[in-house]
Design a protein around this motif. Structure first.
Motif, short mmCIF file in Angstrom:
data_model
loop_
_atom_site.label_atom_id
_atom_site.label_comp_id
_atom_site.label_asym_id
_atom_site.label_seq_id
_atom_site.Cartn_x
_atom_site.Cartn_y
_atom_site.Cartn_z
N VAL A 64 93.59 -21.47 94.00
CA VAL A 64 93.98 -22.88 93.89
C VAL A 64 92.94 -23.64 93.07
N ALA A 65 93.40 -24.58 92.26
CA ALA A 65 92.50 -25.49 91.54
C ALA A 65 92.49 -26.83 92.25
N THR A 66 91.42 -27.59 92.11
CA THR A 66 91.39 -28.94 92.69
C THR A 66 91.12 -29.96 91.58
N LEU A 67 91.66 -31.14 91.78
CA LEU A 67 91.46 -32.24 90.83
C LEU A 67 91.21 -33.49 91.65
N GLN A 68 89.98 -34.02 91.61
CA GLN A 68 89.60 -35.11 92.51
C GLN A 68 89.26 -36.40 91.77
N ASP A 69 89.43 -37.50 92.47
CA ASP A 69 89.06 -38.83 91.96
C ASP A 69 87.60 -39.08 92.36
N ASN A 70 86.74 -39.06 91.35
CA ASN A 70 85.30 -39.23 91.59
C ASN A 70 84.92 -40.59 92.16
N LYS A 71 85.80 -41.57 91.98
CA LYS A 71 85.49 -42.94 92.39
C LYS A 71 85.92 -43.22 93.84
N SER A 72 86.49 -42.22 94.49
CA SER A 72 87.04 -42.47 95.81
C SER A 72 86.39 -41.57 96.85
N ALA A 73 85.79 -42.19 97.85
CA ALA A 73 85.16 -41.43 98.93
C ALA A 73 86.19 -40.54 99.60
N TYR A 74 87.39 -41.07 99.71
CA TYR A 74 88.51 -40.34 100.31
C TYR A 74 88.78 -39.05 99.53
N SER A 75 88.94 -39.18 98.22
CA SER A 75 89.34 -38.03 97.41
C SER A 75 88.27 -36.95 97.33
N THR A 76 87.03 -37.36 97.16
CA THR A 76 85.96 -36.36 97.08
C THR A 76 85.75 -35.70 98.44
N GLY A 77 85.85 -36.51 99.49
CA GLY A 77 85.67 -35.96 100.84
C GLY A 77 86.74 -34.94 101.18
#
Ligand code: PHE
Length: 480
Positions: A270-283
């Motif tokens: 699986v690959a992941t793609l995260q929003d660096n600006k969001s604590a939610y997304s990185t967490g």
């Protein structure tokens, strides 16, 4: 030359005195100017500002004010007729002024037409001695506006029910609402205003974890209880004993999707793609990555973006090269919709997987059919046959003209938990209300039963939803 100056000064003073006296008598209603941001009669404690004669009574305050729903979410579509109906049903007089949402500077806000507007705003009333004032901060405009609008609706529904049933401790409930435009700095300012100026007994909000984090620090420092309906990042409630949530946390949500990817999708890579600006997304990405690996899966690449970006092709091209069997994209709907479309354009056909941040009708406007065959975890499914859930959906539809999303359900639950705690609390001081909230046990919420643990988090199952033909379908429930 001295005497005329003195006389003139006296005359000016006398004129001013008369003016002040007249103003006091008239007690003009708060004006929508920046000057009115200083405590308005609506917000000021009783001894400072007596209630104007013609001010709204608390039970009249929950007036509905119509505005055209934009082409937006289904939760809003058809709301104009619903509002007309509700108005008729309530006997709310047309001439009642709309009660504004405030921006974080305390200025009454004209929400842009293009945005889905929270038509229904509960005011702080001008009868503070008979009123319990709650505070709310939400993204009523901006990139994640459906989060704030749905939450607002859910909260309002709960408050209306409570007021219809007689209020709390003999007082009617009112809510002071601030729009933070989805920005943490604005959320921080708004919460400060709720605490220092409006002197609310407790605070409801925010949705996005980064915004709740900005608020939690201030609420904790001031000893004002705060309940976030839907922020799932663990650090929010770690800010201190005054901060609660009525939803599960991301260590669980990330685990749920990792398990689903391994066991149901049989994904190894699986690959992941995260929003660096969001604590939610990185967490959430961190948890997913860890759990997926623990379950024997492999993360082939981790890519990032910043919320609001419009071109994700570079990251998606890297991802494509790594040949994942699925892509985990735990961002917010406004970005995910665009990401999904661009992924399909680049020939990436594997399922995308996400978290609760996908939950918005707008997702499908942005993604078209690009998300068909994709999955996300969420707090609730409207397909749940439970009687109280179906009643909530029916009432919500009648008031707002669409099926409530998870934000609406959690907003409703957060307000209900708050109301029950205020009722139980031995008095309305911060410590007492905090104590009462902390004792919440087995509370029957529409998004699951709520028992707050020692870390002030709810422990609840998660729903997995599948997207097909631009709609979500319930797949399964995963228990903690
Ligand atoms: N859990 C998300 C966060 O913490 C917010 C969210 C909840 C979004 C539910 C949509 C639905 O940022």
């Amino acid at each position: 030359m001295r005497r005329p100056v003195v006389l003139l000064s006296l005359a000016v003073l006398a004129a001013l005195a008369v003016l002040v006296a007249v103003r006091e008598e008239e007690q003009p209603p708060p004006t929508p100017t920046p000057a009115a941001m200083a405590p308005t009669p609506a917000a000021a404690p009783p001894e400072e500002t007596p209630a104007p004669e013609d001010s709204l009574l608390p039970d009249q305050v929950d007036s509905l004010t119509g505005s055209e729903a934009s082409s937006g979410s289904s939760a809003r579509s058809g709301s104009a007729p619903a509002i007309a109906e509700a108005n008729a049903g309530n006997g709310v007089k047309d001439e009642q002024p709309a009660v504004p949402v405030y921006d974080s500077q305390g200025k009454p806000e004209e929400l842009p037409q293009a945005q889905d507007k929270g038509e229904v705003i509960l005011a702080a009333t001008a009868h503070p001695e008979n009123t319990l004032l709650l505070g709310e901060v939400g993204s009523l405009t901006g990139a994640q506006a459906t989060f704030g609008v749905s939450t607002r609706n859910g909260i309002e529904l709960a408050i209306k029910e409570a007021n219809t049933a007689g209020g709390v401790k003999g007082k009617k409930l009112a809510v002071r609402v601030y729009d933070d435009q989805g920005k943490p700095e604005e959320a921080a300012q708004a919460v400060t205003r709720l605490i220092t100026q409006d002197k609310v007994v407790l605070i409801l909000g925010e949705v996005a974890s980064s915004n709740s984090l900005a608020m939690a620090e201030k609420a904790q420092a001031a000893g004002v209880p705060m309940i976030t309906p839907s922020s799932t990042n663990p650090s929010v409630t770690q800010k201190g004993e005054y901060i609660f949530r009525v939803c599960f946390i991301d260590p669980f949500q990330g685990f749920v999707m990792a398990k689903f990817a391994r066991e149901n999708l049989k994904a190894n890579q699986v690959a992941t793609l995260q929003d660096n600006k969001s604590a939610y997304s990185t967490g959430l990405t961190d948890v997913f990555t860890q759990k997926f690996a623990e379950m024997g899966g492999k993360i082939v690449t981790t890519q990032s973006y910043s919320q609001g970006d419009t071109d994700f092709r570079a990251q998606l091209t890297v991802i494509k090269k790594m040949k994942p069997q699925a892509i985990y994209v735990p961002g917010y709907y406004n970005d995910v919709g665009v990401i999904a479309r661009q992924a399909r354009e680049l020939g990436l056909t594997v399922p995308l997987m996400g978290g609760d941040g996908w939950d918005s009708e707008k997702l499908f406007e942005l993604a078209g059919n690009a998300l068909d065959g994709s999955y996300f975890s969420n707090h609730y499914s409207p397909e749940n046959p439970d009687e109280k859930v179906q009643k909530f959906i029916k009432d919500y539809k009648a008031a707002y003209g669409g099926v409530p999303d998870a934000l609406a359900a959690l907003g409703y639950d957060a307000a209900k938990v708050a109301i029950a705690a205020l009722e139980r609390s031995k008095d309305l001081s911060g410590p007492s209300v905090r104590e009462a909230i902390a004792q919440t046990q087995d509370f029957p919420g529409v998004a699951g039963n709520i028992t707050l643990d020692n870390n002030r988090n709810a422990v609840k199952p998660a729903a997995i939803l599948k997207i097909a033909n631009g709609k979500t379908r319930f797949v399964t429930t995963i228990n903690p």
